[in-house]
Design an enzyme around this catalytic site. Structure first.
Site, short mmCIF file in Angstrom:
data_model
loop_
_atom_site.label_atom_id
_atom_site.label_comp_id
_atom_site.label_asym_id
_atom_site.label_seq_id
_atom_site.Cartn_x
_atom_site.Cartn_y
_atom_site.Cartn_z
N TRP A 59 -6.20 1.06 -17.85
CA TRP A 59 -6.79 2.16 -18.62
C TRP A 59 -5.76 3.16 -19.12
O TRP A 59 -6.06 4.01 -19.95
CB TRP A 59 -7.80 2.94 -17.75
CG TRP A 59 -7.20 3.29 -16.41
CD1 TRP A 59 -7.35 2.57 -15.25
CD2 TRP A 59 -6.30 4.36 -16.11
NE1 TRP A 59 -6.60 3.15 -14.24
CE2 TRP A 59 -5.95 4.26 -14.74
CE3 TRP A 59 -5.75 5.42 -16.85
CZ2 TRP A 59 -5.08 5.15 -14.10
CZ3 TRP A 59 -4.88 6.30 -16.22
CH2 TRP A 59 -4.56 6.16 -14.85
N ASN A 60 -4.52 3.11 -18.61
CA ASN A 60 -3.64 4.26 -18.85
C ASN A 60 -3.09 4.32 -20.27
O ASN A 60 -2.88 5.40 -20.81
CB ASN A 60 -2.52 4.30 -17.80
CG ASN A 60 -1.65 3.07 -17.82
OD1 ASN A 60 -2.08 1.98 -18.21
ND2 ASN A 60 -0.41 3.22 -17.41
N LYS A 86 -11.14 -8.19 -20.97
CA LYS A 86 -11.84 -7.34 -20.00
C LYS A 86 -11.08 -6.03 -19.91
O LYS A 86 -10.09 -5.91 -19.18
CB LYS A 86 -11.84 -8.06 -18.64
CG LYS A 86 -12.95 -7.74 -17.69
CD LYS A 86 -13.23 -6.30 -17.39
CE LYS A 86 -12.79 -5.88 -16.01
NZ LYS A 86 -12.69 -4.41 -15.89
N PRO A 87 -11.53 -5.01 -20.70
CA PRO A 87 -10.85 -3.71 -20.58
C PRO A 87 -11.14 -3.11 -19.22
O PRO A 87 -12.10 -3.49 -18.56
CB PRO A 87 -11.49 -2.88 -21.71
CG PRO A 87 -12.83 -3.50 -21.94
CD PRO A 87 -12.68 -4.97 -21.62
N GLY A 120 -2.06 -4.17 -14.64
CA GLY A 120 -2.72 -3.32 -13.65
C GLY A 120 -1.86 -3.18 -12.41
O GLY A 120 -0.64 -3.35 -12.46
N GLU A 175 1.66 -7.86 -15.44
CA GLU A 175 2.45 -6.65 -15.71
C GLU A 175 1.93 -5.59 -14.75
O GLU A 175 0.81 -5.10 -14.92
CB GLU A 175 2.30 -6.22 -17.15
CG GLU A 175 2.87 -7.25 -18.10
CD GLU A 175 3.23 -6.71 -19.47
OE1 GLU A 175 4.04 -7.34 -20.14
OE2 GLU A 175 2.70 -5.65 -19.85
N LEU A 176 2.76 -5.23 -13.77
CA LEU A 176 2.27 -4.45 -12.63
C LEU A 176 2.96 -3.09 -12.55
O LEU A 176 3.58 -2.64 -13.50
CB LEU A 176 2.46 -5.29 -11.36
CG LEU A 176 1.92 -6.71 -11.44
CD1 LEU A 176 2.22 -7.50 -10.18
CD2 LEU A 176 0.41 -6.73 -11.73
N CYS A 216 3.09 3.32 -16.66
CA CYS A 216 3.73 2.33 -15.77
C CYS A 216 5.21 2.62 -15.68
O CYS A 216 5.84 2.36 -14.66
CB CYS A 216 3.47 0.92 -16.28
SG CYS A 216 3.87 0.71 -18.01
P1 NAD Z 1 -6.20 -2.00 -11.41
O1 NAD Z 1 -5.40 -3.08 -10.77
O2 NAD Z 1 -7.04 -1.14 -10.54
O3 NAD Z 1 -7.19 -2.59 -12.51
C1 NAD Z 1 -6.72 -3.37 -13.60
C2 NAD Z 1 -7.85 -4.26 -14.09
O4 NAD Z 1 -8.15 -5.24 -13.10
C3 NAD Z 1 -9.16 -3.53 -14.40
O5 NAD Z 1 -9.67 -4.02 -15.62
C4 NAD Z 1 -10.04 -3.91 -13.22
O6 NAD Z 1 -11.42 -3.88 -13.51
C5 NAD Z 1 -9.57 -5.33 -12.96
N1 NAD Z 1 -9.86 -5.85 -11.60
C6 NAD Z 1 -10.01 -5.15 -10.45
N2 NAD Z 1 -10.23 -5.99 -9.41
C7 NAD Z 1 -10.22 -7.26 -9.92
C8 NAD Z 1 -10.36 -8.55 -9.35
N3 NAD Z 1 -10.58 -8.73 -8.04
N4 NAD Z 1 -10.27 -9.63 -10.16
C9 NAD Z 1 -10.02 -9.47 -11.48
N5 NAD Z 1 -9.88 -8.26 -12.08
C10 NAD Z 1 -9.98 -7.16 -11.31
O7 NAD Z 1 -5.15 -1.10 -12.23
P2 NAD Z 1 -5.40 0.20 -13.13
O8 NAD Z 1 -5.74 1.34 -12.24
O9 NAD Z 1 -6.32 -0.14 -14.25
O10 NAD Z 1 -3.97 0.43 -13.77
C11 NAD Z 1 -2.94 1.16 -13.15
C12 NAD Z 1 -1.83 0.24 -12.70
O11 NAD Z 1 -1.41 -0.56 -13.80
C13 NAD Z 1 -0.60 0.98 -12.24
O12 NAD Z 1 -0.08 0.35 -11.10
C14 NAD Z 1 0.37 0.82 -13.41
O13 NAD Z 1 1.73 0.93 -13.07
C15 NAD Z 1 0.01 -0.53 -13.90
N6 NAD Z 1 0.41 -0.73 -15.29
C16 NAD Z 1 1.45 -1.58 -15.56
C17 NAD Z 1 1.89 -1.76 -16.87
C18 NAD Z 1 3.05 -2.66 -17.18
O14 NAD Z 1 3.30 -2.89 -18.35
N7 NAD Z 1 3.78 -3.18 -16.22
C19 NAD Z 1 1.23 -1.10 -17.91
C20 NAD Z 1 0.15 -0.27 -17.61
C21 NAD Z 1 -0.25 -0.09 -16.30
#
Ligand code: NAD
Length: 458
Positions: free
Chosen positions: A132-133, A156-157, A207, A229-230, A263
């Site tokens: 979402w960020n 899946k946003p 995420g 991408e974490l 991120c």
């Molecule tokens: P998150 O992991 O909580 O959620 C990401 C997505 O995964 C959401 O759409 C969520 O609904 C889905 N999800 C949750 N549980 C799931 C499951 N069991 N199976 C499949 N999908 C599932 O992360 P967030 O809070 O949305 O994002 C923040 C994180 O993302 C931070 O750690 C940030 O550093 C990282 N991030 C990384 C990058 C990059 O380019 N490396 C870019 C943006 C954000």
């Protein structure tokens, strides 16, 4: 009917109830994507590019309302929402310009009647589970090249940016991308988990590490292409020959922009002891100018903490740092009121015993640690399981390169930070991920190579 309730993190008020998916509708949509993909892939690239150009025009036309939607559902300050959308246009332009050369069939041998060629074939149906960020940036880093290369996309946003996700779908469909080629899936993590069960050829995730690791486990035996991408704990080192004022002003923005929820936010700062005090003083003065408030106000710099549970992480990092002797210069607590907000928080006298210097904060909070040498800085920068970005501030390019070449990170910065370029690959080392987006490699990533061995008859 299942619903996803959307709340404004700045006020706590409910702003929408969206029709959400369930396991059955996800399965139906996955079958639709499988059926729609071959005709999309059969269309010439030029036609697919026209659709993406139409999508870009839609973003330009609707930019203000798209920015407002993103701000209302994520609490991103409105000026930063506009910045993300204008930045997106450059990324789309890059993909449009590069798509032909990145996907053109290459002849690698043409000799004595024998020709060898490499063709770039679309993966097929790809899933994209997103964060979402920066919902437009991270979504479109996948969606645009995936569509240009002939894939169908099940998108899946994040549940915290679902209205934006539906806007992306609306603009793509209005621009001519068929409804069975780009399909949004709305809901929380369970909808993402249901997507993993479907017949897909690739899964592109942005995420947290925790979710990424769960996804890797779930699809590991399926042999689908997986990109993750974490998160990160991105360090920067300020050398003794750097201008402490210029470095502090740049890094305060790098740490606090998007309320620290990038991120590639600067999450740890190491400063040479010779300029440490001057650096900290300017850093704190700069942070004091960052106005917190209503994300819809033009002069707000610090907006909401989008996910309420992250406030507990920030509280815990502050308590742990204080208990272990860190010096708090400013901030340190939640901002009272209805929404989710946290003060810009600056600590010095920190150490790697503290959570603040080890775990992703993902908020407006930073630790500044004094170091005595480049060697000590390199050792501390590498004392992490993450490896997304790292930076060095010094006028001496050779010194910066010597440090950065020893640091475990996918992107390295000299005298800059918190920066992403469409022309460069975006990838994480270590627990920051596998695979990449952006650059010409980030277009090829949505294809697989087919090797042609062609011998002319006779
Ligand atoms: P998150 O992991 O909580 O959620 C990401 C997505 O995964 C959401 O759409 C969520 O609904 C889905 N999800 C949750 N549980 C799931 C499951 N069991 N199976 C499949 N999908 C599932 O992360 P967030 O809070 O949305 O994002 C923040 C994180 O993302 C931070 O750690 C940030 O550093 C990282 N991030 C990384 C990058 C990059 O380019 N490396 C870019 C943006 C954000």
């Amino acid at each position: 009917m299942t619903q996803l309730q959307v709340n404004n993190p700045a006020t706590g008020e409910k702003i929408a109830a969206l029709q959400a998916d369930d396991a059955a509708s996800v399965a139906t949509k996955a079958r639709q994507a499988r059926a729609g993909q071959p005709a999309w892939a059969a269309r010439p690239l030029a036609e697919r590019k026209i659709c993406i150009e139409g999508f870009r025009a839609g973003v330009v036309r609707d930019l203000e309302s798209l920015a407002i939607t993103m701000t209302l559902e994520t609490g991103k300050p409105i000026r930063m929402s506009r910045n993300e959308l204008t930045g997106l246009l450059g990324r789309i332009d890059f993909f449009l310009e590069e798509a032909d050369s990145a996907t053109a069939t290459e002849t690698v041998l043409d000799e004595g009647g024998m020709r060898e060629q490499i063709q770039h074939v679309p993966l097929g149906v790809v899933g994209n589970i997103s964060a979402w960020n920066y919902p437009w940036f991270v979504g479109c880093n996948v969606i645009v090249p995936a569509l240009l290369t002939g894939n169908a996309v099940l998108y899946k946003p994040s549940e915290y940016a679902a209205m934006t996700g539906l806007e992306i779908a609306r603009l793509l469909h209005e621009a001519g991308v068929p409804r069975d080629v780009f399909i949004a899936l709305i809901g929380e993590g369970a909808v993402g988990a249901a997507l993993l069960e479907q017949d897909i050829d690739g899964l592109f995730f942005t995420g947290s590490y925790a979710t990424g690791a769960r996804i890797a486990k779930a699809v590991g035996s399926r042999l689908v292409k997986l990109q993750l991408e974490l998160g990160g704990k991105d360090p920067t080192y300020v050398c003794d020959d750097a201008d402490p004022k210029a470095a502090a002003e740049s890094l305060a923005d790098g740490a606090m922009y998007n309320t620290g929820q990038s991120c590639c936010s600067v999450e740890r700062i190491y400063v040479h002891e010779k300029i440490h005090d001057a650096f900290v003083s300017t850093f704190v003065d700069t942070v004091k100018t960052f106005k917190a408030g209503d994300p819809m106000s033009e002069d707000t710099y610090l907006g909401s903490i989008t996910r309420a549970p992250q406030l507990d992480v920030l509280d815990a990092q502050v308590a742990d740092a204080r208990a272990k002797g860190a010096k708090l210069h400013i901030g340190g607590k939640r901002i009272a009121g209805k929404g989710n907000a946290f003060e810009a928080t600056v600590f010095s006298n920190v150490s790697h015993d503290m959570e603040l210097m080890k775990e992703e904060s993902f908020g407006p909070i930073i630790g500044i640690q004094k170091v005595a040498s480049d060697e000590e800085a390199v050792r501390l920068m590498n004392d992490t399981r993450y490896g997304l970005t790292a930076g060095v501030y010094t006028p001496d390019r050779a010194r910066a390169e010597a440090v950065l070449s020893k640091v475990n990170a996918g992107s390295v910065y000299w005298n800059c930070c918190d920066r992403v370029s469409p022309r460069l690959p975006w990838s994480g080392f270590g627990d920051s991920g596998v695979g990449l987006t952006l650059s010409s490699y980030g277009i090829e990533a949505f294809t697989r190579p087919r090797a042609w061995h062609l011998r002319a008859a006779g």
